[in-house]
Design a protein around this motif. Structure first.
Motif, short mmCIF file in Angstrom:
data_model
loop_
_atom_site.label_atom_id
_atom_site.label_comp_id
_atom_site.label_asym_id
_atom_site.label_seq_id
_atom_site.Cartn_x
_atom_site.Cartn_y
_atom_site.Cartn_z
N GLN A 141 1.15 33.51 14.90
CA GLN A 141 1.45 32.42 13.98
C GLN A 141 0.52 31.15 14.13
O GLN A 141 0.24 30.56 12.99
CB GLN A 141 2.77 32.01 14.60
CG GLN A 141 3.60 30.68 13.75
CD GLN A 141 3.88 31.27 12.22
OE1 GLN A 141 4.63 32.19 12.13
NE2 GLN A 141 3.10 30.63 11.22
N GLN A 200 3.03 47.20 16.85
CA GLN A 200 4.11 46.22 16.30
C GLN A 200 3.35 44.84 15.85
O GLN A 200 3.68 44.21 15.03
CB GLN A 200 5.00 45.78 17.64
CG GLN A 200 6.03 46.93 17.99
CD GLN A 200 6.78 46.50 18.88
OE1 GLN A 200 7.44 45.55 18.99
NE2 GLN A 200 6.75 47.45 20.07
N GLY A 201 2.43 44.38 16.68
CA GLY A 201 1.71 43.36 16.42
C GLY A 201 0.97 43.42 15.10
O GLY A 201 1.01 42.21 14.28
N ALA A 233 3.38 42.66 12.59
CA ALA A 233 3.92 41.17 12.20
C ALA A 233 2.51 40.52 11.56
O ALA A 233 3.01 39.44 10.71
CB ALA A 233 4.16 40.73 13.50
N GLN A 278 5.45 40.69 23.61
CA GLN A 278 5.39 40.77 22.19
C GLN A 278 5.78 39.38 21.58
O GLN A 278 5.49 39.13 20.56
CB GLN A 278 6.48 41.67 21.75
CG GLN A 278 6.22 42.29 20.59
CD GLN A 278 4.78 43.16 20.26
OE1 GLN A 278 4.53 43.90 20.82
NE2 GLN A 278 4.15 42.99 19.38
N ALA A 279 6.89 38.88 22.01
CA ALA A 279 6.77 37.35 21.56
C ALA A 279 5.89 36.30 21.81
O ALA A 279 5.31 35.63 20.73
CB ALA A 279 8.27 36.80 22.52
N THR A 313 3.47 37.23 18.79
CA THR A 313 3.88 36.67 17.89
C THR A 313 3.59 35.24 17.85
O THR A 313 3.15 34.82 16.54
CB THR A 313 5.33 36.92 17.69
OG1 THR A 313 5.48 38.23 17.63
CG2 THR A 313 5.90 36.21 16.43
#
Length: 272
Positions: A97, A136-137, A140, A89-90, A93
């Motif tokens: 970005q 979740q993605g 974000a 998940q990190a 992200t």
């Protein structure tokens, strides 16, 4: 070049080059977009310091082409290991970005299930894990102003050390039911592997399909051949596109065959 394909809102090339080389090639081939491929070692997420990001944005603007960030298909978004899920998940992200900084959409994939004899329940559970990661993605992505496209992978039913997640018609239906706001890039080359491409998707979820990726193969493996060199039902694809009035970006992922050749192949089917 888009004027030569009536349904193409844009044309992208995937040449498996570094991001900078790919931008130049897209310009040379008169494409509107190109892939920044996160699976290439040169373009992994940690290879993007801010000066490189700014430089690529400037280069793309000067060349008149736009990037599409093709997320690393090896990212295990459907993992059953909680610690790995947190890490991926990190990682997602970080891809989001980068896409935000480049002003690009991000293509994501379902990852893989490591099982040579996958059961239907195993596939279902993996898809559910992917859905939770994708949810979740998308949250974000909304905050970063990034559009996410989910891409289907090739379907390998059995007797390989892995099977990909998100490969079949039912998977599209499940994802759209769970996340009505989701967008897809439909890869017909992947959809031709060990199954018949579910072209009914264009009738049932036209507006959710933002782009298509085209290549050819013999139905046994994802070969990325030039169009007309395998048995992908290209005529059926173009007929369906015309019937449904679909329009969107068309990405060519054809090794050893230029974009112009692919455009001519689709034109021939449209005229036939």
């Amino acid at each position: 070049m888009t004027q030569r394909l009536s349904f193409a809102a844009g044309i992208a090339t995937q040449e498996y080059l570094t991001a900078e080389e790919g931008a130049i090639r897209a310009h040379e081939e008169e494409c509107t977009h190109w892939y920044v491929d996160m699976s290439l070692p040169s373009d992994h997420a940690h290879e993007w310091p801010q000066p490189r990001r700014r430089s690529l944005v400037k280069m793309a603007s000067g060349l008149g082409v736009r990037p599409i960030v093709h997320g690393n298909f090896r990212a295990p978004l459907s993992t059953e290991i909680p610690e790995v899920a947190a890490g991926v998940q990190a990682y997602l992200t970080a891809e989001l970005q980068l896409a935000s900084d480049l002003g690009a959409p991000l293509i994501v994939h379902g990852g893989a299930l490591a099982d040579p004899r996958p059961t239907e329940s195993g596939r279902w559970n993996a898809l559910q894990r992917f859905l939770r990661a994708l949810e979740q993605g998308l949250s974000a992505a909304s905050g970063l102003g990034v559009e996410v496209w989910v891409e289907n992978l090739a379907h390998y039913p059995r007797f390989r050390p892995f099977t990909y997640v998100f490969t079949r018609y039912a998977d599209f239906v499940t994802v759209l039911d769970y996340l009505p706001e989701v967008a897809f890039i439909f890869d017909i080359g992947h959809a031709n592997v060990n199954q018949s491409p579910p072209l009914r998707l264009f009738h049932e979820m036209t507006s959710a399909i933002k782009a298509i990726s085209v290549s050819d193969n013999d139905g046994r493996a994802d070969s990325h051949l030039g169009l007309g060199r395998g048995n992908v039902p290209l005529k059926e694809l173009t007929d369906t596109i015309v019937k449904t009035h679909w329009s969107g970006l068309v990405a060519f992922e054809t090794r050893g065959a230029g974009v112009d050749e692919g455009v001519h192949a689709l034109q021939a089917h449209l005229a036939g």
